[in-house]
Write an enzyme that holds these catalytic residues in place. Structure first.
Site, short mmCIF file in Angstrom:
data_model
loop_
_atom_site.label_atom_id
_atom_site.label_comp_id
_atom_site.label_asym_id
_atom_site.label_seq_id
_atom_site.Cartn_x
_atom_site.Cartn_y
_atom_site.Cartn_z
N ASP A 181 0.84 -1.20 0.00
CA ASP A 181 0.00 0.00 0.00
C ASP A 181 0.87 1.25 0.00
O ASP A 181 0.48 2.29 0.53
CB ASP A 181 -0.96 0.00 1.19
CG ASP A 181 -0.22 -0.03 2.53
OD1 ASP A 181 1.00 -0.29 2.53
OD2 ASP A 181 -0.88 0.22 3.57
N GLU A 182 2.04 1.14 -0.60
CA GLU A 182 2.98 2.26 -0.66
C GLU A 182 3.11 2.77 -2.10
O GLU A 182 3.19 1.98 -3.04
CB GLU A 182 4.36 1.84 -0.17
CG GLU A 182 4.42 1.52 1.31
CD GLU A 182 5.85 1.18 1.73
OE1 GLU A 182 6.71 2.09 1.70
OE2 GLU A 182 6.09 0.01 2.05
#
Length: 344
Positions: free
Chosen positions: A261-262
């Site tokens: 989720d980066e």
């Protein structure tokens, strides 16, 4: 109609032979023949030569359409050609095309001194075929030109196939390269592509290029979406986040998914801390809008760490990444849903 007196070997004791040939028969045997009377007027032409020169040339002087030369010498008139002499012919309307052939006197012609000239394109055949639109029907079946045309067609077919194969390989190469540099879920560039883009940006800055901002974005509350609604819901969120990031950035900026989720962003300059803060505030607000999966809202936010590579600051990619990462975790510790800018 003309008479030809064979001068080659004949059956011993056979009576004297003469062949009577019409222009039509000659045309089938020699599609590029030229028949001149003793004054140089064109009496007949082979069908291929007529296709090139035009049938209106019949009855006119050869000099209006052809320049006759010895194969290696000066211009000639038909009256100076001896039997069996090798000649070269240049087309007046198409001087880039030279034909070669042999001229013989027609012994049985109605007027003495008539000439029969048998021509060929020689090494200019391929150019003539393309330029004049010739086909195998324009050559005698026994001519080597037919073999050449077959070889040319085979070569063209092979080249076309090779070109098609090259195109397929190039498309496969581009597709493989794209896959190697793309995130399969969101379609965004991946970490490898981002590292290359950051390296280019740093090198450009070192040469006096514009400043840029590096942003490290990590989604807040994404784990809860996965835990409560499943990974399919998480994928839906990631795809929507990628869409928002693409919509909020400009052409020339860089957005990449570098982890679960980066995300990493490069915002091209000129840019400063105020602009980065305004951009991050707008971006976070959009990411906090509910994303629906199977009728249920998925609520996330984002923490962002940013660093600005300024002109003459001696930016180094690894240090910028470390500073952006440090700023990101300061945003996390400060309560999430915010951006921290670390000036380079």
């Amino acid at each position: 109609m003309t008479l030809l007196d064979p001068k080659g070997p004949v059956l011993p004791g056979a009576p004297e032979l003469q062949l009577t040939l019409t222009p039509a028969v000659l045309g089938r045997l020699m599609p590029l023949f030229l028949w001149l009377d003793r004054r140089g007027r064109i009496q007949a032409m082979g069908p291929t030569l007529a296709k090139i020169v035009g049938s209106e040339a019949l009855g006119t002087s050869y000099a209006r359409h052809f320049t006759l030369r010895r194969a290696r010498g000066r211009d000639l008139g038909p009256e100076s050609l001896a039997d069996g002499r090798h000649i070269a012919v240049t087309l007046v309307r198409h001087p880039g095309f030279n034909l070669r052939g042999t001229a013989v006197e027609l012994p049985g012609a109605a007027q003495p001194g008539a000439l029969l000239v048998n021509l060929s394109f020689g090494i200019h055949l391929s150019e003539a075929v393309r330029f004049f639109g010739l086909t195998e029907q324009d050559f005698a079946a026994s001519e080597l030109a037919i073999e050449f045309l077959f070889l040319a067609e085979a070569k063209t077919a092979v080249l076309n196939e090779l070109q098609a194969l090259t195109r397929r390989l190039e498309e496969a190469r581009r597709e493989a390269e794209s896959e190697a540099l793309s995130d399969p879920l969101t379609g965004l560039p991946n970490r490898r592509a981002f590292d290359a883009a950051l390296d280019r940006a740093v090198k450009l800055l070192a040469r006096g290029g514009r400043s840029f901002a590096l942003l490290h974005l990590d989604l807040d509350f994404f784990k809860q979406v996965n835990d409560n609604l499943g990974h399919a819901a998480g994928d839906t969120v990631l795809i929507r986040v990628a869409q928002v990031l693409a919509e909020e950035t400009r052409r020339g900026d860089m957005v990449a998914r570098v982890g679960g989720d980066e995300f990493m962003l490069i915002l091209r300059g000129p840019i400063d801390e105020r602009r980065v803060a305004a951009f991050a505030e707008r971006l976070i607000a959009r990411l906090e809008e509910p994303i629906f999966y199977d009728g249920r809202p998925c609520c996330v936010s984002a923490s962002i760490g940013a660093v600005i590579g300024a002109d003459g600051a001696g930016a180094v990619a690894d240090r910028m990444l470390a500073d952006a990462d440090s700023a990101l975790y300061r945003s996390k510790r400060a309560g999430r849903g915010r951006c921290t800018v670390c000036a380079e």
